[in-house]
Design an enzyme around this catalytic site. Structure first.
Site, PDB file in Angstrom:
ATOM      1  N   ASP A  35       1.498  10.797  10.129  1.00 43.52           N
ATOM      2  CA  ASP A  35       0.174  10.327   9.463  1.00 43.52           C
ATOM      3  C   ASP A  35      -1.235  11.232  10.161  1.00 43.52           C
ATOM      4  OD1 ASP A  35      -0.739   7.764   7.849  1.00 43.52           O
ATOM      5  OD2 ASP A  35      -2.394   8.754   8.926  1.00 43.52           O
ATOM      6  N   GLU A 149       4.144  -5.965  -2.624  1.00 47.86           N
ATOM      7  CA  GLU A 149       3.539  -6.473  -1.155  1.00 47.86           C
ATOM      8  C   GLU A 149       3.866  -7.877  -1.055  1.00 47.86           C
ATOM      9  OE1 GLU A 149      -0.475  -5.699  -0.368  1.00 47.86           O
ATOM     10  OE2 GLU A 149      -0.409  -3.761  -1.770  1.00 47.86           O
ATOM     11  N   LYS A 201       8.023   4.757 -13.623  1.00 45.17           N
ATOM     12  CA  LYS A 201       7.049   4.108 -12.819  1.00 45.17           C
ATOM     13  C   LYS A 201       6.002   3.710 -13.483  1.00 45.17           C
ATOM     14  CE  LYS A 201       4.632   2.749  -9.268  1.00 45.17           C
ATOM     15  NZ  LYS A 201       5.022   1.660  -8.451  1.00 45.17           N
ATOM     16  N   ASN A 205       5.055  -0.465 -14.203  1.00 39.63           N
ATOM     17  CA  ASN A 205       3.837  -1.317 -14.117  1.00 39.63           C
ATOM     18  C   ASN A 205       3.096  -1.690 -15.037  1.00 39.63           C
ATOM     19  OD1 ASN A 205       4.570  -1.432 -11.241  1.00 39.63           O
ATOM     20  ND2 ASN A 205       2.852  -0.064 -10.563  1.00 39.63           N
ATOM     21  N   LEU A 247       5.296 -14.137 -16.033  1.00 44.39           N
ATOM     22  CA  LEU A 247       4.773 -14.816 -17.140  1.00 44.39           C
ATOM     23  C   LEU A 247       3.753 -16.121 -16.844  1.00 44.39           C
ATOM     24  CD1 LEU A 247       7.645 -15.429 -19.645  1.00 44.39           C
ATOM     25  CD2 LEU A 247       5.692 -14.082 -19.777  1.00 44.39           C
ATOM     26  N   CYS A 257      -2.164  -1.638  -7.405  1.00 47.33           N
ATOM     27  CA  CYS A 257      -1.177  -0.977  -8.202  1.00 47.33           C
ATOM     28  C   CYS A 257      -1.681  -0.984  -9.770  1.00 47.33           C
ATOM     29  CB  CYS A 257       0.222  -1.341  -8.045  1.00 47.33           C
ATOM     30  SG  CYS A 257       0.760  -0.976  -6.192  1.00 47.33           S
ATOM     31  N   LYS A 260      -4.957   0.197 -11.193  1.00 44.36           N
ATOM     32  CA  LYS A 260      -4.767   1.694 -10.931  1.00 44.36           C
ATOM     33  C   LYS A 260      -3.914   2.196 -12.122  1.00 44.36           C
ATOM     34  CE  LYS A 260      -2.427   3.357  -7.686  1.00 44.36           C
ATOM     35  NZ  LYS A 260      -1.509   4.511  -7.321  1.00 44.36           N
ATOM     36  N   ARG A 324      -7.396  -5.235  -2.105  1.00 45.73           N
ATOM     37  CA  ARG A 324      -7.988  -4.075  -2.840  1.00 45.73           C
ATOM     38  C   ARG A 324      -7.718  -4.811  -4.567  1.00 45.73           C
ATOM     39  NH1 ARG A 324      -4.046   0.660  -1.150  1.00 45.73           N
ATOM     40  NH2 ARG A 324      -3.039  -1.199  -0.505  1.00 45.73           N
TER      41      ARG A 324
HETATM   42  C1  UGA Z   1       3.272  -4.115  -8.139  1.00 46.99           C
HETATM   43  C2  UGA Z   1       4.750  -4.214  -8.968  1.00 46.99           C
HETATM   44  O1  UGA Z   1       5.084  -5.367  -9.175  1.00 46.99           O
HETATM   45  C3  UGA Z   1       5.819  -3.533  -8.128  1.00 46.99           C
HETATM   46  O2  UGA Z   1       6.957  -3.443  -8.735  1.00 46.99           O
HETATM   47  C4  UGA Z   1       5.121  -2.118  -7.779  1.00 46.99           C
HETATM   48  O3  UGA Z   1       6.285  -1.233  -6.796  1.00 46.99           O
HETATM   49  C5  UGA Z   1       3.794  -2.057  -7.091  1.00 46.99           C
HETATM   50  O4  UGA Z   1       2.953  -2.932  -8.012  1.00 46.99           O
HETATM   51  C6  UGA Z   1       3.614  -0.640  -7.118  1.00 46.99           C
HETATM   52  O5  UGA Z   1       2.932   0.021  -7.659  1.00 46.99           O
HETATM   53  O6  UGA Z   1       3.216  -0.209  -5.727  1.00 46.99           O
HETATM   54  P1  UGA Z   1       2.004  -5.818  -6.398  1.00 46.99           P
HETATM   55  O7  UGA Z   1       0.793  -4.858  -6.938  1.00 46.99           O
HETATM   56  O8  UGA Z   1       2.438  -5.645  -4.731  1.00 46.99           O
HETATM   57  O9  UGA Z   1       3.382  -4.959  -6.815  1.00 46.99           O
HETATM   58  O10 UGA Z   1       1.986  -7.303  -6.658  1.00 46.99           O
HETATM   59  P2  UGA Z   1       2.594  -8.044  -7.881  1.00 46.99           P
HETATM   60  O11 UGA Z   1       3.393  -8.991  -7.299  1.00 46.99           O
HETATM   61  O12 UGA Z   1       3.371  -7.360  -8.980  1.00 46.99           O
HETATM   62  O13 UGA Z   1       1.408  -8.857  -8.527  1.00 46.99           O
HETATM   63  C7  UGA Z   1       0.461  -7.911  -9.250  1.00 46.99           C
HETATM   64  C8  UGA Z   1      -0.733  -8.990  -9.659  1.00 46.99           C
HETATM   65  O14 UGA Z   1      -0.290  -9.715 -10.795  1.00 46.99           O
HETATM   66  C9  UGA Z   1      -1.222 -10.105  -8.576  1.00 46.99           C
HETATM   67  O15 UGA Z   1      -2.598 -10.224  -8.711  1.00 46.99           O
HETATM   68  C10 UGA Z   1      -0.689 -11.311  -9.345  1.00 46.99           C
HETATM   69  O16 UGA Z   1      -1.590 -12.443  -8.976  1.00 46.99           O
HETATM   70  C11 UGA Z   1      -0.763 -10.987 -10.652  1.00 46.99           C
HETATM   71  N1  UGA Z   1       0.333 -11.563 -11.456  1.00 46.99           N
HETATM   72  C12 UGA Z   1       1.676 -11.495 -11.224  1.00 46.99           C
HETATM   73  C13 UGA Z   1       0.034 -12.701 -12.320  1.00 46.99           C
HETATM   74  O17 UGA Z   1      -1.155 -12.665 -12.629  1.00 46.99           O
HETATM   75  N2  UGA Z   1       1.065 -13.295 -12.957  1.00 46.99           N
HETATM   76  C14 UGA Z   1       2.122 -13.156 -12.937  1.00 46.99           C
HETATM   77  O18 UGA Z   1       3.165 -13.778 -13.598  1.00 46.99           O
HETATM   78  C15 UGA Z   1       2.813 -12.314 -11.973  1.00 46.99           C
END
Ligand code: UGA
Length: 426
Positions: A35, A149, A201, A205, A247, A257, A260, A324
């Site tokens: 890093d 995360e 990828k 997402n 859902l 993620c 973006k 973020r």
């Molecule tokens: C997301 C993807 O789920 C990962 O597979 C991916 O690797 C990652 O982005 C990335 O590109 O690095 P993450 O951003 O950690 O992971 O979080 P998620 O658990 O997917 O949640 C994303 C957002 O969606 C959160 O704000 C969550 O509150 C919201 N969410 C999730 C909903 O509003 N409803 C749902 O049913 C699920």
């Protein structure tokens, strides 16, 4: 212990890089992590992990003999042929991904014939092809990450699939070597071309974000038609073609993620002359969910000028301190521009968010946040908010109004306790 050990380079000790490094160490490999930030490298070498991710610091401590942290690429290149590129690719003003950090890595290693860049960073479709065009001696493998995360270590060790993209002009061993690293995980390995791997990828997402915006629209219509979105999601999710995950209706998606990557894919399509209509709507609905929550406050409180609004939860989702693109920041900003006074509480994330919350007051407990409040908005579904003594909360508040932005609380119980309760699509 893995009997086919492969020394690995990891470029970028952010969240993806550290999880990748720690998990490959767990699989028995020596990992050289580079890093550019000296302080970060120093603290990692002391075993101090700068991010909150369950299980990560334990692995880093457990494998301190296999993990080598450095600021110097010269410590990595002689030791490892496979260089996992884990630098971040934040959105630029135009919505395109900012690839400057990836470009710097390519400049540093581009002349090599012994190394392969294994791209874990999320990059636009076409990035691999353009890097190879400029540095054709360097091997190139696309290996996107699908880590969430809060469960990233488990996601790495028990993946649904591993995607490996490579464009070969004749046999090259690099992608085989990358595939061999993942074999102990016994997950399906999708071998494909680089552009398709890059698209897998972004499309994954974008599809998950679409699923969230879809259920949010069903929730909004359900409010008009008298259906309950939780019941609807339960009934839909049992159809195996739909599945129960992603859902959950609410205030919409945040994090580093989805916002973006959805914007990047839409932009990428636009740059190629294709208007991605669906994603435009996905983004609009995600914005709408915040406006509707503010509308619910206004429905009960009238003008928000001078009103005291408590936001419970600041992190973009529970079990992380990441803020973020967090919904809390958008709500705090909009409520303040409506003239409301905002106070916030989060079990772990307020310190990170302090500078981004405008004039919002940061409180050290939920009770303190709700004291004298005209309304509570539940923004992040931390388990401790369900355990709150809601009778005590009611006694503390000026008015008993709860807007449950994640359909997380027991609405019936709150109504019995005398609250005015507003969920999403309930
Ligand atoms: C997301 C993807 O789920 C990962 O597979 C991916 O690797 C990652 O982005 C990335 O590109 O690095 P993450 O951003 O950690 O992971 O979080 P998620 O658990 O997917 O949640 C994303 C957002 O969606 C959160 O704000 C969550 O509150 C919201 N969410 C999730 C909903 O509003 N409803 C749902 O049913 C699920």
């Amino acid at each position: 212990m893995n009997d086919s050990r492969e020394p690995i380079g990891v470029i970028g000790a952010g969240w993806v890089g550290l999880v990748t490094a720690a998990c490959f160490a767990e699989l028995g490999h020596d990992v050289y992590v580079r890093d550019i930030v000296q302080e970060k490298v120093d603290s990692l070498a002391r075993g101090e992990v700068p991010i909150y991710e369950p299980g990560l610091s334990e692995l880093i401590t457990k494998h301190s003999d296999r993990l080598h942290f450095t600021v110097d690429m010269g410590d990595v290149l002689p030791n490892a042929n496979l260089l996992f590129c884990c630098v971040d690719t934040p959105p630029s003003y135009s919505g395109d991904a900012d690839l400057s950090r990836v470009e710097r890595v390519v400049e540093e290693v581009g002349g090599s014939t012994d190394h392969a860049l294994v791209m874990k960073s999320t990059v636009p479709v076409g990035t691999g092809r353009s890097i190879r065009r400029r540095s054709d001696s360097l091997g190139y493998v696309s290996n996107p990450e699908f880590l969430k995360e809060g469960t990233a270590v488990d996601d790495f060790m028990r993946p649904d699939r591993v995607v490996i993209g490579e464009d070969v002009n004749g046999a090259t061993p690099f992608a085989d070597r990358v595939a061999a690293l993942y074999e102990p995980l016994e997950a399906p390995i999708v071998r494909t071309d680089v552009a398709s791997a890059e698209m897998i990828k972004l499309a994954s997402n974008a599809f998950l974000a679409t699923k969230i915006s879809f259920i949010n629209e069903i929730a909004n219509v359900s409010e008009e038609l008298g259906a309950n979105v939780d019941e609807v999601a339960r009934g839909m999710g049992l159809d195996q073609r739909i599945g129960p995950q992603f859902l959950k209706a609410g205030l919409g998606y945040g994090g580093s993620c989805f916002p973006k990557d959805v914007t990047a894919l839409k932009q990428l399509a636009g740059n190629s002359g294709y208007h991605f209509q669906l994603l435009t709507a996905v983004i609009e609905v995600n914005e709408l969910q915040k406006r509707r929550a503010i509308g619910k406050l206004q429905k009960h409180l009238g003008t928000l000028v001078g009103k005291e609004i408590a936001l419970l939860g600041v992190a973009f989702k529970p079990n992380t301190d990441d803020v973020r693109e967090a919904t809390s920041l958008v709500l705090a900003g909009r409520l303040q521009s409506e003239g409301a006074h905002v106070r916030v509480y989060d079990p772990v994330a307020t310190e990170r968010a302090r500078d981004m919350l405008g004039g919002a007051q940061v409180k050290t407990s939920a009770s303190e946040a709700v004291d004298g409040a005209d309304a509570v908005v539940l923004v992040t579904e931390w388990p401790e908010f369900r355990e709150l003594d809601w009778h005590d909360v009611k006694a503390r508040m000026r008015r008993p109004l709860v807007v449950d932005g994640r359909n997380f609380l027991d609405g019936e119980l709150l109504k019995q306790a005398g609250f005015t309760y507003e969920g999403v699509g309930r």
